[in-house]
Write a protein that holds these residues in place. Structure first.
Motif, short mmCIF file in Angstrom:
data_model
loop_
_atom_site.label_atom_id
_atom_site.label_comp_id
_atom_site.label_asym_id
_atom_site.label_seq_id
_atom_site.Cartn_x
_atom_site.Cartn_y
_atom_site.Cartn_z
N GLY A 31 0.81 -1.21 0.00
CA GLY A 31 0.00 0.00 0.00
C GLY A 31 0.84 1.26 0.00
N ASP A 32 0.17 2.40 -0.14
CA ASP A 32 0.82 3.70 -0.11
C ASP A 32 0.34 4.44 1.14
OD1 ASP A 32 1.86 6.23 -0.47
OD2 ASP A 32 0.82 6.62 -2.36
N PRO A 33 1.21 4.61 2.12
CA PRO A 33 0.80 5.24 3.38
C PRO A 33 0.19 6.63 3.22
CG PRO A 33 3.02 4.35 3.58
CD PRO A 33 2.62 4.23 2.14
N SER A 34 0.55 7.35 2.18
CA SER A 34 0.03 8.71 2.00
C SER A 34 -1.46 8.72 1.64
CB SER A 34 0.83 9.45 0.93
OG SER A 34 0.66 8.83 -0.33
N GLU A 35 -2.02 7.55 1.33
CA GLU A 35 -3.45 7.48 0.99
C GLU A 35 -4.34 7.52 2.22
OE1 GLU A 35 -4.10 3.96 -1.32
OE2 GLU A 35 -2.82 4.65 -2.96
N PHE A 36 -3.77 7.40 3.41
CA PHE A 36 -4.58 7.28 4.62
C PHE A 36 -4.47 8.54 5.47
CE2 PHE A 36 -3.02 3.16 3.21
CZ PHE A 36 -4.24 2.56 2.91
N LYS A 37 -5.63 9.04 5.93
CA LYS A 37 -5.68 10.29 6.67
C LYS A 37 -5.38 10.13 8.16
CE LYS A 37 -9.30 11.89 3.61
NZ LYS A 37 -10.73 11.95 3.48
N ASN A 38 -5.71 8.95 8.72
CA ASN A 38 -5.56 8.80 10.16
C ASN A 38 -5.27 7.35 10.53
OD1 ASN A 38 -8.08 7.39 10.20
ND2 ASN A 38 -9.14 9.35 10.23
N GLU A 39 -5.08 7.14 11.83
CA GLU A 39 -4.72 5.83 12.33
C GLU A 39 -5.78 4.78 12.02
OE1 GLU A 39 -2.85 4.27 16.42
OE2 GLU A 39 -4.89 5.05 16.66
N SER A 40 -7.04 5.11 12.20
CA SER A 40 -8.08 4.10 11.98
C SER A 40 -8.13 3.64 10.52
CB SER A 40 -9.45 4.60 12.45
OG SER A 40 -9.77 5.83 11.88
N GLU A 41 -7.87 4.54 9.57
CA GLU A 41 -7.82 4.15 8.16
C GLU A 41 -6.63 3.24 7.89
OE1 GLU A 41 -7.99 7.42 5.42
OE2 GLU A 41 -9.94 8.09 6.16
N ILE B 201 -5.10 1.26 10.08
CA ILE B 201 -5.36 -0.04 10.72
C ILE B 201 -6.37 -0.84 9.91
CG2 ILE B 201 -6.38 -1.12 12.77
CD1 ILE B 201 -5.00 1.10 14.43
N ALA B 202 -7.42 -0.20 9.44
CA ALA B 202 -8.44 -0.90 8.65
C ALA B 202 -7.82 -1.49 7.39
CB ALA B 202 -9.58 0.06 8.29
N PHE B 203 -6.94 -0.72 6.73
CA PHE B 203 -6.28 -1.23 5.52
C PHE B 203 -5.42 -2.44 5.84
CE2 PHE B 203 -2.46 -1.45 2.90
CZ PHE B 203 -3.01 -1.58 1.64
N ILE B 204 -4.63 -2.35 6.89
CA ILE B 204 -3.73 -3.45 7.26
C ILE B 204 -4.52 -4.71 7.56
CG2 ILE B 204 -2.06 -4.27 8.98
CD1 ILE B 204 -1.15 -1.27 9.23
N LEU B 205 -5.56 -4.58 8.37
CA LEU B 205 -6.38 -5.75 8.73
C LEU B 205 -7.04 -6.36 7.49
CD1 LEU B 205 -7.96 -4.45 12.05
CD2 LEU B 205 -6.12 -6.13 11.80
N LYS B 206 -7.52 -5.51 6.59
CA LYS B 206 -8.16 -5.98 5.36
C LYS B 206 -7.16 -6.72 4.48
CE LYS B 206 -10.87 -4.35 1.43
NZ LYS B 206 -11.41 -3.17 0.75
N GLN B 207 -5.95 -6.16 4.33
CA GLN B 207 -4.93 -6.79 3.49
C GLN B 207 -4.47 -8.12 4.09
OE1 GLN B 207 -5.66 -4.87 0.76
NE2 GLN B 207 -3.60 -5.46 0.23
N GLN B 208 -4.35 -8.18 5.41
CA GLN B 208 -3.96 -9.44 6.06
C GLN B 208 -5.03 -10.49 5.85
OE1 GLN B 208 -1.19 -8.08 9.78
NE2 GLN B 208 -3.33 -8.27 10.20
N GLU B 209 -6.29 -10.08 5.90
CA GLU B 209 -7.39 -11.02 5.69
C GLU B 209 -7.36 -11.57 4.26
OE1 GLU B 209 -12.10 -10.43 5.56
OE2 GLU B 209 -11.20 -9.84 7.47
N LYS B 210 -7.11 -10.68 3.29
CA LYS B 210 -7.01 -11.10 1.88
C LYS B 210 -5.85 -12.09 1.69
CE LYS B 210 -8.78 -7.07 -0.59
NZ LYS B 210 -8.38 -5.96 -1.49
N ALA B 211 -4.72 -11.79 2.33
CA ALA B 211 -3.52 -12.63 2.18
C ALA B 211 -3.74 -14.01 2.81
CB ALA B 211 -2.32 -11.95 2.80
N GLY B 212 -4.55 -14.06 3.85
CA GLY B 212 -4.80 -15.33 4.54
C GLY B 212 -5.76 -16.24 3.79
N GLU B 213 -6.47 -15.71 2.83
CA GLU B 213 -7.44 -16.52 2.08
C GLU B 213 -6.79 -17.41 1.07
OE1 GLU B 213 -10.22 -13.69 0.50
OE2 GLU B 213 -11.06 -13.28 2.44
#
Length: 123
Positions: free
Chosen positions: A99-109, A111-123
């Protein structure tokens, strides 16, 4: 002495070091061995000892499966671990996940991206 330069991404945090894009940083041998070959870094070994049988001309031996560091596997972070991280640590994980960190405005965005990407990778 060993050095590493982050050549892709904005920041990268590993083994207690935080790397910023295009800034050369002195590192220990252990960190050099971990980062050498990573496409995000340009690593150099300076002042090779004269009695060291290895030279840059010889190909590096590939470690056997038992010798490979388990930390090379993708770490799965929990939401709590991510919240405990500083911004640059979260950004380094985002870079690791493509991902590109500059696309996210705050911590919650972030974290949401990281959790989503980890979920995709685990499938």
């Amino acid at each position: 002495m060993y050095t590493a330069v982050l050549i892709k991404g904005k920041t990268y945090s590993v083994m207690g070091h935080v790397f910023h894009l295009n800034q050369e940083k002195e590192i220990e041998k252990k960190v050099y061995q971990y980062l050498d070959g990573n496409e995000f870094f340009d690593c150099k070994q300076l002042d090779v000892p004269a009695d060291d049988p290895k030279t840059d001309d010889q190909p590096k031996e590939k470690p056997s499966e038992e010798e490979e560091e388990p930390s090379l596997e993708a770490k799965i972070y929990t939401e709590t671990e991510l919240k405990d991280m500083k911004k640059d640590g979260q950004e380094a994980v985002i870079v690791d996940l493509g991902g590109d960190p500059s696309e996210f405005k705050n911590e919650s965005e972030r974290i949401a991206f990281i959790l989503k990407q980890q979920e995709k990778a685990g499938e």
